[in-house]
Design an enzyme around this catalytic site. Structure first.
Site, PDB file in Angstrom:
ATOM      1  N   HIS A   1       0.812  -1.101   0.058  1.00 53.39           N
ATOM      2  CA  HIS A   1      -0.080  -0.080  -0.024  1.00 53.39           C
ATOM      3  C   HIS A   1       0.907   1.355   0.055  1.00 53.39           C
ATOM      4  CE1 HIS A   1      -3.428  -2.765   0.795  1.00 53.39           C
ATOM      5  NE2 HIS A   1      -2.846  -2.979   1.796  1.00 53.39           N
TER       6      HIS A   1
ATOM      7  N   TYR B   1      -4.633 -15.889  -0.027  1.00 54.05           N
ATOM      8  CA  TYR B   1      -5.805 -14.778  -0.405  1.00 54.05           C
ATOM      9  C   TYR B   1      -6.286 -15.100  -1.831  1.00 54.05           C
ATOM     10  CZ  TYR B   1      -4.170 -12.082   3.612  1.00 54.05           C
ATOM     11  OH  TYR B   1      -3.759 -11.740   4.858  1.00 54.05           O
TER      12      TYR B   1
ATOM     13  N   LYS C   1      -2.301 -18.531   7.028  1.00 50.22           N
ATOM     14  CA  LYS C   1      -3.117 -17.447   7.237  1.00 50.22           C
ATOM     15  C   LYS C   1      -4.173 -17.173   6.284  1.00 50.22           C
ATOM     16  CE  LYS C   1      -2.456 -12.277   7.433  1.00 50.22           C
ATOM     17  NZ  LYS C   1      -1.506 -11.147   6.794  1.00 50.22           N
TER      18      LYS C   1
ATOM     19  N   GLY D   1      -6.268  -9.443  10.400  1.00 50.36           N
ATOM     20  CA  GLY D   1      -7.330  -8.381  11.006  1.00 50.36           C
ATOM     21  C   GLY D   1      -7.860  -7.499   9.752  1.00 50.36           C
ATOM     22  N   GLY D   2      -7.209  -7.423   8.528  1.00 50.81           N
ATOM     23  CA  GLY D   2      -7.724  -6.637   7.773  1.00 50.81           C
ATOM     24  C   GLY D   2      -7.352  -5.283   8.082  1.00 50.81           C
TER      25      GLY D   2
ATOM     26  N   GLY E   1      -2.041  -6.554  11.948  1.00 53.59           N
ATOM     27  CA  GLY E   1      -1.268  -5.503  11.676  1.00 53.59           C
ATOM     28  C   GLY E   1      -1.712  -3.922  11.779  1.00 53.59           C
ATOM     29  N   ARG E   2      -2.588  -3.688  10.455  1.00 58.45           N
ATOM     30  CA  ARG E   2      -3.081  -2.175  10.609  1.00 58.45           C
ATOM     31  C   ARG E   2      -4.145  -2.010  11.821  1.00 58.45           C
ATOM     32  NH1 ARG E   2      -5.239  -2.335   4.817  1.00 58.45           N
ATOM     33  NH2 ARG E   2      -5.367  -4.659   5.145  1.00 58.45           N
TER      34      ARG E   2
END
Length: 304
Positions: free
Chosen positions: A51, A171, A204, A251-252, A278-279
């Site tokens: 990102h 993913y 994950k 966690g998104g 993370g975020r």
């Protein structure tokens, strides 16, 4: 610390894993405030690749410094810290031995149109940095998926040969899979199963919704109720060799603390092994992150 029955039961399910691989899984499972419980929280900080630095760290500018993430994972009592090569190198000496690290060996960026990732690090780097595991992302559905699986097959074999386990981020995206189907229950369970089949020691995945995307799969789900998120977690766990592999859920993007806590309760109640968050941690202030992570530890211990 002596091995606990919970951790021994997990390690016993890895029937062909070498003593070195099991020792590194032990390092992760026995680390921090959840050590010995069979549950884990991992801090992943690979979002800068995907990102960009501002989108990742501007909400909490301390996060521009890799030392911040090492220290956050240590002070919060987490099980491990996962990051790309440069980030781990930036603090490898200062924090040597204080927290198990996971070297993220491939990375993407948001400018690319292909659903693919570049290999950015190798097993030799993981050995040099004393990492407890390597990490790798696959995109089931992508036209580049087959090459990605071949890449992780080689890395996984090389890592296992020197006693290092593999974490696979799985993913679903790309190909004929629409954006609306990426979080479908059947798709998420399939992606998790693929990671298990590819030899992941830790899997994950994202928390799935209750939508069934694949027409060919809908009949298989007839009469089943997956309206509760904990039941959806349980289905994903079952899809990973009936719970014989460690499964953690991402966690998104940043969300409210109450939702983060509810997700953790559902992961716990569904039989998941924990969160890789993370975020939702490093985009908060250090104090807020420590408080939130502390409560997550309590949830996974059954205290909240």
């Amino acid at each position: 610390m002596s091995i606990t029955p919970e951790v021994k039961a997990i390690l016993d399910k890895y029937e062909t894993a070498s003593p070195g691989v099991k020792a590194n899984l032990y390092r992760i499972l026995m680390q921090g405030r959840l050590g010995g419980t069979g549950k884990m929280i991992i801090l992943p900080v690979d979002q800068g690749f995907e990102h960009g630095p501002a989108r990742s760290f501007a909400p909490n500018p301390d996060g521009y410094d890799p030392h911040y993430h090492y220290q956050l994972a240590i002070d919060a009592g987490l099980n491990a810290y996962a990051a790309p090569l440069g980030s781990l190198e930036a603090g490898a000496d200062t924090f040597a031995g204080q927290i198990p690290t996971i070297l993220k060996c491939n990375n993407a960026n948001s400018w690319a149109s292909a659903r693919d990732s570049a290999v950015t690090a190798g097993v030799d780097d993981a050995l040099r940095l004393g990492c407890a595991a390597i990490g790798f992302t696959i995109y089931p559905g992508s036209d580049d998926f087959f090459e990605m699986v071949e890449e992780i097959r080689e890395l996984r074999a090389e890592a296992a040969a020197v006693g290092i386990p593999t974490v696979i981020w799985s993913y679903p995206r790309g190909g004929s899979l629409p954006k609306s189907g990426e979080l479908a229950l059947d798709v998420g369970a399939y992606a998790a199963h693929m990671a298990a089949l590819a030899g992941a020691h830790i899997i994950k995945v994202k928390l799935p919704g209750d939508h069934i995307e694949q027409e060919d799969a809908k009949k298989s789900y007839e009469g089943m109720d997956f309206s509760a998120q904990s039941d959806r977690v349980g289905h994903v766990v079952k899809s990973c060799f009936n719970g014989r592999r460690i499964v953690v859920f991402s966690g998104g993007s940043k969300k409210g603390a109450d939702q983060v806590f509810q997700d953790a309760r559902d992961i716990r109640d569904g039989g998941g092994n924990g969160s890789i968050i993370g975020r939702n941690s490093f985009q908060r202030s250090r104090q807020d992150a420590l408080e939130m992570l502390g409560k997550l530890v309590g949830i996974y211990k059954g205290e909240e």
